[in-house]
Design a protein around this motif. Structure first.
Motif, PDB file in Angstrom:
ATOM      1  N   SER A   1       0.825  -1.203   0.000  1.00 22.34           N
ATOM      2  CA  SER A   1       0.000   0.000   0.000  1.00 22.34           C
ATOM      3  C   SER A   1       0.866   1.262   0.000  1.00 22.34           C
ATOM      4  O   SER A   1       1.977   1.263   0.519  1.00 22.34           O
ATOM      5  CB  SER A   1      -0.903  -0.018   1.238  1.00 22.34           C
ATOM      6  N   GLN A   2       0.310   2.333  -0.581  1.00 25.32           N
ATOM      7  CA  GLN A   2       1.026   3.602  -0.649  1.00 25.32           C
ATOM      8  C   GLN A   2       0.909   4.412   0.636  1.00 25.32           C
ATOM      9  O   GLN A   2       1.591   5.413   0.792  1.00 25.32           O
ATOM     10  CB  GLN A   2       0.502   4.429  -1.832  1.00 25.32           C
ATOM     11  N   SER A   3      -0.006   4.017   1.537  1.00 23.95           N
ATOM     12  CA  SER A   3      -0.160   4.768   2.782  1.00 23.95           C
ATOM     13  C   SER A   3      -0.650   3.849   3.901  1.00 23.95           C
ATOM     14  O   SER A   3      -1.163   2.760   3.653  1.00 23.95           O
ATOM     15  CB  SER A   3      -1.140   5.929   2.597  1.00 23.95           C
ATOM     16  N   ILE A   4      -0.480   4.305   5.106  1.00 23.82           N
ATOM     17  CA  ILE A   4      -0.951   3.575   6.283  1.00 23.82           C
ATOM     18  C   ILE A   4      -2.398   3.977   6.535  1.00 23.82           C
ATOM     19  O   ILE A   4      -2.715   5.161   6.579  1.00 23.82           O
ATOM     20  CB  ILE A   4      -0.075   3.912   7.512  1.00 23.82           C
ATOM     21  N   ASP A   5      -3.255   3.001   6.701  1.00 27.15           N
ATOM     22  CA  ASP A   5      -4.684   3.265   6.907  1.00 27.15           C
ATOM     23  C   ASP A   5      -4.944   3.473   8.410  1.00 27.15           C
ATOM     24  O   ASP A   5      -5.414   2.575   9.103  1.00 27.15           O
ATOM     25  CB  ASP A   5      -5.520   2.106   6.364  1.00 27.15           C
TER      26      ASP A   5
ATOM     27  N   ASN B   1      -8.691   2.760   9.841  1.00 29.97           N
ATOM     28  CA  ASN B   1      -9.049   1.374  10.144  1.00 29.97           C
ATOM     29  C   ASN B   1      -8.258   0.827  11.327  1.00 29.97           C
ATOM     30  O   ASN B   1      -8.788   0.063  12.134  1.00 29.97           O
ATOM     31  CB  ASN B   1      -8.873   0.472   8.921  1.00 29.97           C
ATOM     32  N   LEU B   2      -6.996   1.209  11.433  1.00 31.85           N
ATOM     33  CA  LEU B   2      -6.198   0.760  12.583  1.00 31.85           C
ATOM     34  C   LEU B   2      -6.779   1.295  13.891  1.00 31.85           C
ATOM     35  O   LEU B   2      -6.866   0.577  14.888  1.00 31.85           O
ATOM     36  CB  LEU B   2      -4.740   1.213  12.426  1.00 31.85           C
ATOM     37  N   MET B   3      -7.212   2.549  13.888  1.00 29.12           N
ATOM     38  CA  MET B   3      -7.799   3.152  15.082  1.00 29.12           C
ATOM     39  C   MET B   3      -9.122   2.473  15.432  1.00 29.12           C
ATOM     40  O   MET B   3      -9.386   2.174  16.593  1.00 29.12           O
ATOM     41  CB  MET B   3      -7.994   4.653  14.886  1.00 29.12           C
ATOM     42  N   HIS B   4      -9.960   2.229  14.416  1.00 27.85           N
ATOM     43  CA  HIS B   4     -11.234   1.556  14.669  1.00 27.85           C
ATOM     44  C   HIS B   4     -11.014   0.168  15.257  1.00 27.85           C
ATOM     45  O   HIS B   4     -11.707  -0.232  16.192  1.00 27.85           O
ATOM     46  CB  HIS B   4     -12.060   1.473  13.395  1.00 27.85           C
TER      47      HIS B   4
END
Length: 157
Positions: free
Chosen positions: A2-6, A9-12
């Motif tokens: 992936s081009q970025s850290i999600d 979703n990680l917080m959820h």
């Protein structure tokens, strides 16, 4: 890759893990002190299990209160089941964590709000909307109450 850290979703996922830990503690030791929870969830989520009359009455979302009386609290990695009283009628419910929209413990002014991308567009200016149509677990089916949704920034030092 992936081009970025999600981070969203990680917080959820982390916040749902927090809810699971809290419910496991309540299952094992009961509710301490004045703690109680308002949990609003999506009644249309495919894995939610509630009585037909409840889904007819709450076709979009429902808020339950875990406070005075509850029974059969079971906590799994995917969700929890609980029996609550609605007008002297005990009803079993199964609520998956991904169906939860808000989790509030007003006794300590703590709250979590889960928003999807669609809700972000519609509710941008409505971050502290009061919760309506609360289902009490103490025998009264409806008693409107308000609970404050608290930003996590309030707890940062």
């Amino acid at each position: 890759m992936s081009q970025s850290i999600d981070y969203g979703n990680l917080m959820h996922r982390a916040m749902r893990g927090l809810i699971r830990e809290v419910l496991e503690s309540v299952r094992d030791e009961g509710l301490p002190g004045q703690h109680h929870f308002f949990i609003t969830f999506d009644t249309m989520h495919p894995d939610v299990e509630i009585a037909d009359w409840l889904s007819d009455r709450y076709p979009d979302e429902m808020t339950i209160v875990i406070q005075h009386w509850f029974d059969n609290l079971e906590v799994t990695s995917e969700g929890f089941s609980i029996t609550l009283n609605f007008g002297d009628s005990p009803e079993p419910l199964y609520i998956p964590y991904d169906s939860i929209r808000t989790f509030v413990d007003p006794s300590v002014e703590f709250g979590l709000r889960f928003e999807t991308q669609e809700e972000d567009d519609d509710e941008e200016d409505d971050e502290e909307a009061p919760m309506e149509e609360m289902a009490e677990d103490d025998g009264e089916a409806e008693k409107p109450k308000e609970a404050e949704v608290v930003s996590l920034d309030r707890f940062r030092k």
